[in-house]
Motif scaffolding. Structure first.
Motif, PDB file in Angstrom:
ATOM      1  N   VAL A  42       0.848  -1.195   0.000  1.00  0.00           N
ATOM      2  CA  VAL A  42       0.000   0.000   0.000  1.00  0.00           C
ATOM      3  C   VAL A  42       0.882   1.243   0.000  1.00  0.00           C
ATOM      4  O   VAL A  42       1.757   1.397   0.863  1.00  0.00           O
ATOM      5  N   HIS A  43       0.647   2.128  -0.975  1.00  0.00           N
ATOM      6  CA  HIS A  43       1.290   3.442  -1.011  1.00  0.00           C
ATOM      7  C   HIS A  43       0.207   4.485  -0.753  1.00  0.00           C
ATOM      8  O   HIS A  43      -0.738   4.614  -1.542  1.00  0.00           O
ATOM      9  N   VAL A 168       0.143  -7.587  -5.095  1.00  0.00           N
ATOM     10  CA  VAL A 168      -0.893  -6.580  -5.345  1.00  0.00           C
ATOM     11  C   VAL A 168      -0.441  -5.266  -4.733  1.00  0.00           C
ATOM     12  O   VAL A 168      -0.111  -5.206  -3.541  1.00  0.00           O
ATOM     13  N   VAL A 169      -0.408  -4.215  -5.552  1.00  0.00           N
ATOM     14  CA  VAL A 169       0.007  -2.885  -5.105  1.00  0.00           C
ATOM     15  C   VAL A 169      -1.197  -1.959  -5.185  1.00  0.00           C
ATOM     16  O   VAL A 169      -1.862  -1.874  -6.218  1.00  0.00           O
ATOM     17  N   ILE A 170      -1.478  -1.262  -4.097  1.00  0.00           N
ATOM     18  CA  ILE A 170      -2.637  -0.369  -4.003  1.00  0.00           C
ATOM     19  C   ILE A 170      -2.159   1.039  -3.702  1.00  0.00           C
ATOM     20  O   ILE A 170      -1.336   1.241  -2.799  1.00  0.00           O
ATOM     21  N   THR A 171      -2.666   2.026  -4.451  1.00  0.00           N
ATOM     22  CA  THR A 171      -2.245   3.406  -4.239  1.00  0.00           C
ATOM     23  C   THR A 171      -3.441   4.301  -3.906  1.00  0.00           C
ATOM     24  O   THR A 171      -4.595   3.917  -4.077  1.00  0.00           O
ATOM     25  N   GLY A 172      -3.123   5.507  -3.452  1.00  0.00           N
ATOM     26  CA  GLY A 172      -4.143   6.508  -3.169  1.00  0.00           C
ATOM     27  C   GLY A 172      -4.085   7.016  -1.740  1.00  0.00           C
ATOM     28  O   GLY A 172      -3.646   6.311  -0.825  1.00  0.00           O
ATOM     29  N   ARG A 173      -4.533   8.249  -1.569  1.00  0.00           N
ATOM     30  CA  ARG A 173      -4.571   8.851  -0.238  1.00  0.00           C
ATOM     31  C   ARG A 173      -5.544   8.121   0.682  1.00  0.00           C
ATOM     32  O   ARG A 173      -6.452   7.445   0.242  1.00  0.00           O
ATOM     33  N   ASN A 174      -5.342   8.365   1.980  1.00  0.00           N
ATOM     34  CA  ASN A 174      -6.315   7.949   3.002  1.00  0.00           C
ATOM     35  C   ASN A 174      -6.625   6.465   2.975  1.00  0.00           C
ATOM     36  O   ASN A 174      -7.796   6.057   2.989  1.00  0.00           O
TER      37      ASN A 174
END
Length: 208
Positions: A42-43, A168-174
């Motif tokens: 997670v980024h 699995v790479v997940i991006t996005g704020r909050n």
């Protein structure tokens, strides 16, 4: 003897001895790291670079000849540098641009929910197909933040249906706490300065 009183030869010898001990300690630690698995990464955070980091992993995987897949949840239809670059790897890349833009652009909640659901169904297919070593879910955190998808559904899928050998790479704020809890690697981007605050518009090759 202080470093100031040492000759160049003595400094070099001291450095070599220190690095020798450091290498031995690191080798000892690395010998205990034997697990190989598909990671959930997670980024998140307010700083720039979340998607950039995700795409960096995509290109790293491509360098090893691995097949990759990308689902873009909200980036819309604008041409981006990463899309054009990835077009050179058609045999290894599956790119699905499912979103219609950020929710403040569409201003249509039901349309956004439908787009998020369609993108999530596509993401699940790509992850469970086992055809790709890495799957990037770009800006998934945004649709989770607005509750366009049920976080419990997403977490349950990632915990029970994601194959063990798929990253699995997940991006996005909050990023939601529930997602952070099950992730193997979480990085928070912190914003120190941003040119946008000084009136600079998004730059080709930097923002898109």
């Amino acid at each position: 003897m202080s470093k100031q009183d040492m000759t160049e030869e003595e400094l070099n010898a001291r450095h070599a001895e220190k690095m020798k001990k450091k290498k031995a300690a690191r080798d000892k630690i690395m010998a205990t790291k034997t697990i190989e698995k598909g990671l959930l990464i997670v980024h998140t955070g307010k700083g720039k670079g979340k998607s950039t980091a995700g795409f960096g992993m995509v290109f790293r995987s491509l360098g090893h000849g691995h097949k990759v897949a990308i689902v873009q949840f909200v980036k819309g239809r604008i041409d981006t540098g990463e899309r054009m670059a990835l077009g050179r790897f058609d045999d290894l890349v599956t790119l699905k641009r499912m979103g219609d833009g950020f929710t403040w652009e569409t201003q249509d909640r039901q349309r956004d929910i439908a787009a998020a659901r369609e993108a999530w169904e596509m993401a699940k297919q790509l992850i469970t197909s086992r055809e790709h070593r890495l799957v990037l879910l770009d800006e998934l955190n945004i649709v989770l933040r607005y509750d366009y998808l049920d976080i419990n559904e997403v977490v349950e899928f990632l915990k029970t249906e994601k194959p063990d050998d798929v990253h699995v790479v997940i991006t996005g704020r909050n990023a939601k706490d529930e997602l952070i809890e099950i992730a193997d690697l979480v990085t928070e981007m912190t914003q120190i300065k941003h040119p946008f605050r000084s009136g600079v518009k998004p730059q080709e090759g930097i923002e898109f």
